[in-house]
Design an enzyme around this catalytic site. Structure first.
Site, short mmCIF file in Angstrom:
data_model
loop_
_atom_site.label_atom_id
_atom_site.label_comp_id
_atom_site.label_asym_id
_atom_site.label_seq_id
_atom_site.Cartn_x
_atom_site.Cartn_y
_atom_site.Cartn_z
N LYS A 23 0.84 -1.21 0.00
CA LYS A 23 0.00 0.00 0.00
C LYS A 23 0.86 1.25 0.00
CE LYS A 23 1.00 1.23 4.40
NZ LYS A 23 1.88 2.34 4.69
N PRO A 114 9.47 -4.93 -0.19
CA PRO A 114 10.60 -4.75 0.71
C PRO A 114 10.13 -4.58 2.16
CG PRO A 114 10.76 -3.26 -1.16
CD PRO A 114 9.40 -3.87 -1.21
N ALA A 124 0.60 -7.29 4.62
CA ALA A 124 0.15 -8.03 3.43
C ALA A 124 0.30 -9.53 3.68
CB ALA A 124 0.97 -7.60 2.21
N ASP A 156 -2.56 -2.00 9.90
CA ASP A 156 -2.68 -1.98 8.44
C ASP A 156 -3.25 -3.28 7.87
OD1 ASP A 156 -1.56 0.56 8.36
OD2 ASP A 156 0.43 -0.13 7.77
P1 ATP Z 1 3.93 -0.43 7.94
O1 ATP Z 1 3.97 0.39 6.68
O2 ATP Z 1 2.75 -1.37 8.02
O3 ATP Z 1 4.14 0.33 9.21
P2 ATP Z 1 6.41 -1.49 7.02
O4 ATP Z 1 5.96 -1.77 5.64
O5 ATP Z 1 7.28 -0.29 7.21
O6 ATP Z 1 5.16 -1.42 7.94
P3 ATP Z 1 6.97 -4.27 7.38
O7 ATP Z 1 7.55 -4.71 6.09
O8 ATP Z 1 5.58 -4.67 7.65
O9 ATP Z 1 7.18 -2.72 7.60
O10 ATP Z 1 7.98 -4.83 8.52
C1 ATP Z 1 8.15 -4.22 9.77
C2 ATP Z 1 8.86 -5.20 10.69
O11 ATP Z 1 7.96 -6.26 10.99
C3 ATP Z 1 10.09 -5.87 10.08
O12 ATP Z 1 11.27 -5.17 10.38
C4 ATP Z 1 10.08 -7.26 10.69
O13 ATP Z 1 10.93 -7.34 11.81
C5 ATP Z 1 8.66 -7.50 11.18
N1 ATP Z 1 7.93 -8.55 10.43
C6 ATP Z 1 7.16 -9.49 10.96
N2 ATP Z 1 6.60 -10.25 10.02
C7 ATP Z 1 7.01 -9.78 8.83
C8 ATP Z 1 6.76 -10.15 7.49
N3 ATP Z 1 6.00 -11.21 7.16
N4 ATP Z 1 7.33 -9.42 6.52
C9 ATP Z 1 8.10 -8.35 6.84
N5 ATP Z 1 8.38 -7.97 8.09
C10 ATP Z 1 7.84 -8.67 9.09
#
Ligand code: ATP
Length: 320
Positions: A23, A114, A124, A156
Site C-alpha cells: 500500500k 521490501p 500483506a 494496516d
Molecule cells: P507499515 O507500513 O505497516 O508500518 P512497514 O511496511 O514499514 O510497515 P513491514 O515490512 O511490515 O514494515 O515490517 C516491519 C517489521 O515487521 C520488520 O522489520 C520485521 O521485523 C517485522 N515482520 C514481521 N513479520 C514480517 C513479514 N512477514 N514481513 C516483513 N516484516 C515482518
C-alpha cells in the site's frame, strides 16, 4: 522452524496460496499520541500492484520458510524473521484459536514487498496467511471475522485484506472503502535500509514536543485527496498528497532528501515518502510516463530497487 528455504514457484499439492498487495498512503494525517500508546490517524490507503505470496500446506505444527526481497545478504541480513515473530505465524495462531482448530501448517512466504519500507509488507503477509489458512483448514470465517482478526494483528492488516482505496480512521484499522476507477501509476524507489515504524512515530512526537512541526491537533481532512482520486486528474492528486510522517522520516534519514529530489528531477508529477518510509513514491501521469520514470530512477544511483506499480488493486486473494 525452517529458515531461508526457497519456496518454489509452484504450489505443492494440497497447498493453498494467496497473495496480498503493498500500500501507499496518499494522505496520512497523524493526531497526538493517545493514552493507549497509539496515534489517531486519518489516512487514505491505495493498494498497489506489488505482491507478497503466502503458501500454506498441510503440516504437523507450524513451520515457516521466508524467501525473496529483504531476506538475503543484499539487504544486510535477515530483516524478516522466520519464526513466531513473523506476522504470518501470528496470523496462523490467531485463526486457529478463533476457529478452535490445531495450528498445523507448513507456511512459506515469498516476498516482493521490501521489509520495513513503509509499504505494509508484513501486513500483506498476515492478510494473505489468513485467507490461505481459512481455506486450508476449512474454517470458513466470514470476511468480517477475518477483518476483526486482521485488526488484532496490526493496524494496516484490515486494509491489506480489503485492498482498493479506503479511508482509514482510528489506528487506521477502521475502514470506509472509496470508489474511484482511474488507475494511478507510481514508481517506488527503495533507498537504503528499512526504517522502524515505531521509531518514526517517536521522532514525530519529539519534533512536535520541540515545536518543529505542527502538533497534530485538528487532523487534516481527507476529502480533498479523495475528490482528487475520483477526478482522475494527476495534477489534482499531486496537489493533494500529504504525509505527516515525512518530516520525521527525513529527520531520521537525511539522505532521503536526495532521493526525493532525484524523483522530482526525473519529472515525477509529485513525490512523497510512503507511510513511515523510507520508500519514495513518485506519481506518474500515465503508464508510459511511469516506464520512463522507472528507467531514469534506476540509473540515478540513489535507489537500491525501483519498481513501477499501479493501483487500486484488490486486497488479499487466493491464487489459482
Ligand atoms: P507499515 O507500513 O505497516 O508500518 P512497514 O511496511 O514499514 O510497515 P513491514 O515490512 O511490515 O514494515 O515490517 C516491519 C517489521 O515487521 C520488520 O522489520 C520485521 O521485523 C517485522 N515482520 C514481521 N513479520 C514480517 C513479514 N512477514 N514481513 C516483513 N516484516 C515482518
Amino acid at each position: 522452524m525452517t529458515s531461508g528455504a526457497v519456496p518454489s514457484g509452484a504450489v505443492p499439492s494440497g497447498a493453498v496460496a494467496a497473495r496480498a498487495p503493498a500500500k501507499i498512503n496518499v494522505h496520512l494525517a497523524v493526531g497526538p499520541l493517545r493514552p493507549d500508546g497509539f496515534h489517531e490517524l486519518r489516512t487514505v490507503f491505495l493498494a498497489v500492484s506489488l505482491y507478497d505470496t503466502v503458501t500454506a500446506a498441510p503440516g504437523e505444527g507450524l513451520s515457516l520458510a521466508v524467501a525473496g526481497e529483504g531476506t538475503g545478504a543484499a539487504t544486510g541480513g535477515a530483516v524478516v524473521p522466520a519464526d513466531s515473530r513473523n506476522l504470518v505465524w501470528q496470523a496462523a495462531e490467531l485463526l486457529a484459536r478463533h476457529a478452535g482448530v490445531r495450528a498445523d501448517a507448513a507456511l512459506a512466504v515469498t516476498k516482493a514487498i521490501p521489509a520495513a519500507a513503509g509499504l505494509a509488507g508484513g501486513s500483506a503477509d498476515a492478510a494473505a496467511a489468513l485467507v490461505a489458512l481459512d481455506v486450508l483448514w476449512g474454517t470458513r470465517a466470514s470476511r468480517s471475522d477475518l477483518s476483526g482478526l486482521a485488526a488484532q494483528l496490526g493496524s494496516d492488516v484490515p486494509f491489506s485484506l480489503l485492498g482498493g482505496i479506503a479511508l482509514g480512521t482510528g489506528r487506521g484499522e477502521q475502514l470506509s472503502p472509496v470508489l474511484a476507477r482511474t488507475p494511478w501509476h507510481w514508481v517506488l524507489g527503495i533507498a537504503g535500509e528499512g526504517l522502524s515504524t515505531p521509531t518514526v512515530y517517536a521522532e514525530l512526537d519529539r519534533l512536535r514536543a520541540a515545536g518543529r512541526v505542527p502538533d497534530g491537533t485538528g487532523l487534516a481532512p481527507a476529502e480533498p485527496v479523495i475528490a482528487a482520486l475520483r477526478s482522475g486528474s494527476p495534477a489534482a492528486l499531486a496537489a493533494g498528497l500529504s504525509n505527516d510522517l515525512q518530516a520525521p522520516a527525513l529527520a531520521l534519514r537525511p539522505a532521503l532528501r536526495r532521493a526525493l529530489s532525484a524523483a522530482s528531477d526525473a519529472g515525477a508529477a509529485a513525490v512523497l515518502v510512503s507511510g513511515s518510509g523510507p520508500t519514495v513514491a513518485a506519481l506518474a501521469v500515465d503508464e508510459a510516463h511511469a516506464v520512463r520514470l522507472t528507467a531514469t530512477l534506476a540509473g540515478a544511483g540513489v535507489f537500491r530497487t525501483v519498481r513501477a506499480v499501479s493501483g487500486p488493486v484488490p486486497g488479499a486473494r487466493l491464487l489459482g
